[in-house]
Design a protein around this motif. Structure first.
Motif, PDB file in Angstrom:
ATOM      1  N   GLN B  75       2.055   5.273  -9.433  1.00 34.44           N
ATOM      2  CA  GLN B  75       1.465   6.581  -9.168  1.00 34.44           C
ATOM      3  C   GLN B  75       0.957   6.586  -7.737  1.00 34.44           C
ATOM      4  OE1 GLN B  75      -1.403   7.794 -12.093  1.00 34.44           O
ATOM      5  NE2 GLN B  75      -1.948   9.687 -11.001  1.00 34.44           N
ATOM      6  N   PHE B  76       1.159   7.723  -7.068  1.00 38.43           N
ATOM      7  CA  PHE B  76       0.781   7.834  -5.660  1.00 38.43           C
ATOM      8  C   PHE B  76      -0.352   8.832  -5.477  1.00 38.43           C
ATOM      9  CE2 PHE B  76       5.203   6.515  -5.583  1.00 38.43           C
ATOM     10  CZ  PHE B  76       5.204   5.526  -4.617  1.00 38.43           C
ATOM     11  N   PHE B  77      -1.308   8.445  -4.669  1.00 41.42           N
ATOM     12  CA  PHE B  77      -2.284   9.402  -4.159  1.00 41.42           C
ATOM     13  C   PHE B  77      -2.013   9.515  -2.666  1.00 41.42           C
ATOM     14  CE2 PHE B  77      -4.044   7.310  -7.831  1.00 41.42           C
ATOM     15  CZ  PHE B  77      -4.491   8.373  -8.601  1.00 41.42           C
ATOM     16  N   VAL B  98      -1.252   3.507  -3.572  1.00 41.05           N
ATOM     17  CA  VAL B  98      -0.361   3.224  -4.693  1.00 41.05           C
ATOM     18  C   VAL B  98      -1.102   2.593  -5.866  1.00 41.05           C
ATOM     19  CG1 VAL B  98       1.754   2.066  -5.387  1.00 41.05           C
ATOM     20  CG2 VAL B  98       1.480   2.804  -3.023  1.00 41.05           C
ATOM     21  N   LEU B  99      -0.864   3.153  -7.025  1.00 42.51           N
ATOM     22  CA  LEU B  99      -1.376   2.629  -8.293  1.00 42.51           C
ATOM     23  C   LEU B  99      -0.158   2.135  -9.056  1.00 42.51           C
ATOM     24  CD1 LEU B  99      -4.096   2.788 -10.020  1.00 42.51           C
ATOM     25  CD2 LEU B  99      -3.163   4.895 -10.956  1.00 42.51           C
ATOM     26  N   THR B 100      -0.128   0.835  -9.377  1.00 42.98           N
ATOM     27  CA  THR B 100       1.034   0.316 -10.107  1.00 42.98           C
ATOM     28  C   THR B 100       0.592  -0.474 -11.313  1.00 42.98           C
ATOM     29  OG1 THR B 100       1.045  -1.649  -8.692  1.00 42.98           O
ATOM     30  CG2 THR B 100       2.591   0.111  -8.144  1.00 42.98           C
ATOM     31  N   ALA B 113      -2.752  -1.131  -3.271  1.00 46.34           N
ATOM     32  CA  ALA B 113      -1.793  -1.224  -2.180  1.00 46.34           C
ATOM     33  C   ALA B 113      -1.781   0.088  -1.401  1.00 46.34           C
ATOM     34  CB  ALA B 113      -0.400  -1.509  -2.721  1.00 46.34           C
ATOM     35  N   LYS B 114      -1.550  -0.051  -0.117  1.00 52.39           N
ATOM     36  CA  LYS B 114      -1.479   1.136   0.723  1.00 52.39           C
ATOM     37  C   LYS B 114      -0.270   1.016   1.632  1.00 52.39           C
ATOM     38  CE  LYS B 114      -5.303   2.961   2.370  1.00 52.39           C
ATOM     39  NZ  LYS B 114      -6.498   3.294   3.177  1.00 52.39           N
ATOM     40  N   VAL B 138       0.523  -0.938   4.885  1.00 54.67           N
ATOM     41  CA  VAL B 138      -0.552  -0.845   5.865  1.00 54.67           C
ATOM     42  C   VAL B 138      -1.477  -2.032   5.622  1.00 54.67           C
ATOM     43  CG1 VAL B 138      -2.575   0.461   6.603  1.00 54.67           C
ATOM     44  CG2 VAL B 138      -0.464   1.662   5.993  1.00 54.67           C
ATOM     45  N   LEU B 139      -1.797  -2.745   6.680  1.00 51.13           N
ATOM     46  CA  LEU B 139      -2.760  -3.837   6.589  1.00 51.13           C
ATOM     47  C   LEU B 139      -4.119  -3.266   6.918  1.00 51.13           C
ATOM     48  CD1 LEU B 139      -0.609  -6.333   8.667  1.00 51.13           C
ATOM     49  CD2 LEU B 139      -0.521  -5.874   6.204  1.00 51.13           C
ATOM     50  N   SER B 140      -5.161  -3.833   6.370  1.00 49.62           N
ATOM     51  CA  SER B 140      -6.506  -3.355   6.701  1.00 49.62           C
ATOM     52  C   SER B 140      -6.761  -3.597   8.172  1.00 49.62           C
ATOM     53  CB  SER B 140      -7.544  -4.118   5.880  1.00 49.62           C
ATOM     54  OG  SER B 140      -7.399  -3.795   4.528  1.00 49.62           O
TER      55      SER B 140
END
Lengths: 147, 147
Positions: B75-77, B98-100, B113-114, B138-140
């Motif tokens: 699922q994506f936000f 990302v929600l997995t 995860a982003k 994307v890394l923090s």
């Protein structure tokens, strides 16, 4: 679909030349040359590897000043350069095989990093300019057995 | 610079709608819906995170079949959705939060995860279609303090 212009082969060659100039400017740490290659617009976008997008020509220019200040040595071997055209827009993908050095490792050490860049160029009266760049690391996978 | 068309606001809304349909198709594992969103052309390109580019509409379609077969839940936000227009081409950047889930973790576990996606759309007689997608982690970093 819009026609890619009077001479697609010439357009491709022009885009590849601007792309090569981009990497030359990066390698040489030439911020003026780098700045001249970008579209001077508020919706110009650069995604440095792993980072969030930098938006707007001014911010993109400043981001390159920072990247160059922190890069002591970098050299690119480009592979898989592919250009696609639609009217006055061109997309280019290429694999960036990166050679870097720092204070401890000499420039003769191959870092072995590999990144994938998607670059979008816009045709202007002054030639093709970079509108969007997205660069990101490539992880080793099944598609990549050439190292 | 080419005019973005008779109604840029409408074009932006159309592009955002196609982008939303892309993520809906991915979330629902709807390969037919996904396939219909892509430009049916040999220079269509998809860069899945960390991978080399997949080129050509047929190969892109097969790559999505594979991705969907290996995704039990996603699922994506979306945040930071930005659209830019030049004539019949639109670029869109967005952050994919990302929600997995998999067999061991329920869908209520936030993966955290982003990724950052750059999507390039082309206007066709049938509407906007995805021409190029480049998604990457994307890394923090300092630009990213919203988590």
């Amino acid at each position: 679909m819009p026609d890619p212009g009077p001479d697609p082969a010439q357009a491709r060659a022009e885009v590849e030349a601007v792309n090569a100039a981009f990497y030359a400017a990066f390698e040489q740490g030439d911020l003026d040359a780098m700045g001249a290659l970008w579209l001077d617009a508020p919706d110009t976008v650069c995604v440095h590897p792993g980072a969030m997008p930098v938006r707007g020509a001014g911010a993109v220019h400043r981001s390159w000043a920072l990247v160059m200040a922190h890069t002591s040595y970098i050299q690119f071997f480009l592979t898989d350069v592919e250009v696609s055209l639609r009217a006055d827009v061109a997309t280019l993908t290429c694999t960036e095989n990166v050679l870097t050095g720092d204070d401890r490792t000499g420039p003769d050490v191959f870092g072995g990093a590999k990144a994938l860049a998607t670059q979008v160029f816009v045709r202007t009266p002054d030639g093709w300019r970079l509108w969007v760049r997205h660069a990101a690391p490539v992880l080793s996978d099944a598609d990549d057995d050439d190292e």
